[in-house]
Write a protein that holds these residues in place. Structure first.
Motif, short mmCIF file in Angstrom:
data_model
loop_
_atom_site.label_atom_id
_atom_site.label_comp_id
_atom_site.label_asym_id
_atom_site.label_seq_id
_atom_site.Cartn_x
_atom_site.Cartn_y
_atom_site.Cartn_z
N LEU A 221 -6.26 -11.95 9.42
CA LEU A 221 -6.13 -11.00 8.30
C LEU A 221 -6.20 -9.57 8.81
N LYS A 222 -7.13 -9.34 9.74
CA LYS A 222 -7.27 -7.96 10.27
C LYS A 222 -6.01 -7.55 11.02
N ALA A 223 -5.49 -8.47 11.83
CA ALA A 223 -4.29 -8.13 12.61
C ALA A 223 -3.11 -7.82 11.68
N THR A 224 -3.01 -8.56 10.57
CA THR A 224 -1.87 -8.36 9.67
C THR A 224 -2.04 -7.12 8.80
N TYR A 225 -3.24 -6.98 8.22
CA TYR A 225 -3.41 -5.96 7.18
C TYR A 225 -4.02 -4.65 7.68
N VAL A 226 -4.64 -4.69 8.86
CA VAL A 226 -5.22 -3.44 9.39
C VAL A 226 -4.66 -3.24 10.80
N PRO A 227 -3.32 -3.05 10.91
CA PRO A 227 -2.74 -2.86 12.23
C PRO A 227 -3.16 -1.50 12.80
N GLY A 228 -2.94 -1.32 14.09
CA GLY A 228 -3.29 -0.05 14.71
C GLY A 228 -4.74 -0.02 15.11
N ARG A 229 -5.34 1.17 15.08
CA ARG A 229 -6.72 1.33 15.57
C ARG A 229 -7.61 1.89 14.48
N ASP A 288 -13.61 1.69 16.85
CA ASP A 288 -14.45 0.88 15.97
C ASP A 288 -13.65 -0.39 15.65
N ALA A 289 -14.34 -1.39 15.12
CA ALA A 289 -13.62 -2.64 14.77
C ALA A 289 -13.21 -2.60 13.31
N ALA A 290 -12.04 -3.18 13.02
CA ALA A 290 -11.64 -3.32 11.61
C ALA A 290 -12.57 -4.32 10.95
N THR A 291 -12.80 -4.16 9.66
CA THR A 291 -13.67 -5.10 8.93
C THR A 291 -12.85 -5.80 7.85
N LEU A 292 -13.44 -6.84 7.27
CA LEU A 292 -12.75 -7.51 6.17
C LEU A 292 -12.70 -6.61 4.94
N GLU A 293 -13.61 -5.64 4.88
CA GLU A 293 -13.54 -4.67 3.78
C GLU A 293 -12.25 -3.86 3.89
N ASP A 294 -11.89 -3.47 5.13
CA ASP A 294 -10.60 -2.77 5.34
C ASP A 294 -9.46 -3.66 4.85
N PHE A 296 -9.56 -6.12 2.65
CA PHE A 296 -9.64 -6.24 1.20
C PHE A 296 -8.96 -5.04 0.53
N LEU A 297 -9.32 -3.85 0.99
CA LEU A 297 -8.75 -2.63 0.39
C LEU A 297 -7.24 -2.57 0.63
N ALA A 298 -6.82 -2.97 1.86
CA ALA A 298 -5.39 -2.91 2.18
C ALA A 298 -4.61 -3.89 1.30
N VAL A 299 -5.16 -5.09 1.09
CA VAL A 299 -4.44 -6.09 0.28
C VAL A 299 -4.37 -5.62 -1.17
N VAL A 300 -5.49 -5.10 -1.69
CA VAL A 300 -5.50 -4.64 -3.09
C VAL A 300 -4.52 -3.48 -3.26
N ASN A 301 -4.50 -2.54 -2.28
CA ASN A 301 -3.58 -1.40 -2.37
C ASN A 301 -2.13 -1.85 -2.30
N ALA A 302 -1.85 -2.78 -1.36
CA ALA A 302 -0.47 -3.27 -1.22
C ALA A 302 -0.03 -3.94 -2.51
N ASP A 303 -0.94 -4.68 -3.13
CA ASP A 303 -0.61 -5.39 -4.36
C ASP A 303 -0.35 -4.40 -5.50
N ALA A 304 -1.20 -3.35 -5.56
CA ALA A 304 -1.03 -2.35 -6.62
C ALA A 304 0.31 -1.63 -6.44
N GLN A 305 0.67 -1.36 -5.15
CA GLN A 305 1.94 -0.68 -4.89
C GLN A 305 3.12 -1.56 -5.32
#
Ligand code: ATP
Length: 316
Positions: A221-229, A288-294, A296-305
């Protein structure tokens, strides 16, 4: 993967409102499967359908091979369920509560007695059998509720926010129990609002408004939804306009204030000096490491968009 739970196009409507919308997934035997989502996303409704308590409006699921639509009674016997307001009688003693649960699943006599001893040991409550349930602290009550849910050795256990409102030490202890059950082959389906707990799950499904747009391992999930650094930017004398300066760096995708510093998401190409440089000599940027909170926010934002785009297209 030998599937314990197979969900196919599961849907539940209440009147004109769709609480669970065409959800499909599988959970393997012995897997710890986490189900996340905002309040009202449809997690409890999904669990209640999978436990045979609420019939689906459309679609179906097989839990340990039994159809929830056609054989809900067999499903109920095969699973353990710890509901959000778990069903302990506070005025009863721990042992009495467990006898009550055992009776409901057809356990009695010496078999029930020895199984109660076994689960009390498993959940680390030996010596508390005669304690009044209402006198126990929250973390211990939660372990009694778990003991009740696993008394009849179910192959699948559903836990709906089992650790809500208990302290971090009790939560950690509860999770080591869950891991032990899973290692013994019990399938665990668990909902939580604690992102650190979701990290313990082999896979995580993320519900948004009744749908399940994301499902993968925490790392996937992190690799897909929180790409980059992801960076942490700190310093004793950061300039007042730090947010603007960081946002202006090429490759920066998001800037959030965090404690006394900043959490910054960037494209892969961005280096520490690119972020610290514009902020003066005191600034330090560390990876820093991506978290599942990142996530969660990315999925919710993508869905809202997506929903916004669909509305715009629909209105055009
Ligand atoms: P929470 O994290 O707050 O427990 P949840 O993800 O478990 O939320 P659900 O309890 O499944 O969410 O509720 C999903 C939606 O369905 C909510 O909008 C809720 O109001 C609605 N809902 C649930 N049960 C019923 C019902 N019996 N009648 C009408 N609406 C319902």
């Amino acid at each position: 993967m030998t599937a314990s739970i197979v969900v196919e196009h599961l849907t539940r409507r209440f009147g004109s409102f769709t609480a669970v919308d065409d959800v499909s997934f599988e959970v393997g035997r012995g897997e710890i499967f986490g189900y996340l989502g905002a309040n009202g996303a449809g997690k409890t409704t999904t669990i209640r359908m999978l436990c045979g308590l609420v019939p689906p409006t459309a679609g179906d699921a097989r839990v340990t091979g039994h159809s929830i639509g056609r054989h809900p009674e067999q499903v109920k016997q095969a699973i353990g369920y710890m509901s959000q307001r778990f069903s302990l009688y506070p005025e009863l003693r721990v042992g009495e509560n467990l006898s009550f649960f055992g009776g409901a699943y057809g356990l009695w006599g010496r078999g029930l007695r020895s199984r109660i001893d076994e689960v009390l040991e498993l959940v680390d409550l030996v010596g508390h059998e005669h304690d009044r349930t209402s006198d126990l602290p929250g973390g211990m009550r939660q372990r009694v509720a778990l003991a009740g849910a696993i008394l009849h050795r179910p192959a699948v256990v559903f836990l709906d926010e089992p650790t809500a409102g208990v302290d971090p030490v009790a939560r950690r202890r509860f999770w080591s129990l869950i891991r032990r059950l899973s290692a013994e082959g019990t399938t665990i389906f668990v909902t939580t609002h604690y992102m650190d707990e979701a990290e313990y799950c082999a896979r995580v499904g993320l519900m948004v408004a009744g749908r399940l747009p994301a499902l993968d391992s925490p790392a996937g999930l992190k690799a897909t939804y929180v790409p980059g650094r992801v960076w942490s930017v700190q310093g004793p004398h950061l300039p007042r306009d730090t947010r603007a300066r960081l946002s202006a760096v090429e490759g920066v995708t998001e800037v959030q204030s965090m404690g006394a510093g900043w959490r910054v998401r960037t494209e892969e190409r961005v280096q520490a000096a690119d972020l610290a440089g514009p902020l003066g000599p005191d600034a330090v940027a560390t990876l820093d490491a991506a978290t599942l909170e990142d996530v969660f926010l990315a999925v919710v934002n993508a869905d809202a968009q997506k929903a916004g785009t669909a509305r715009a297209l629909g209105g055009a």
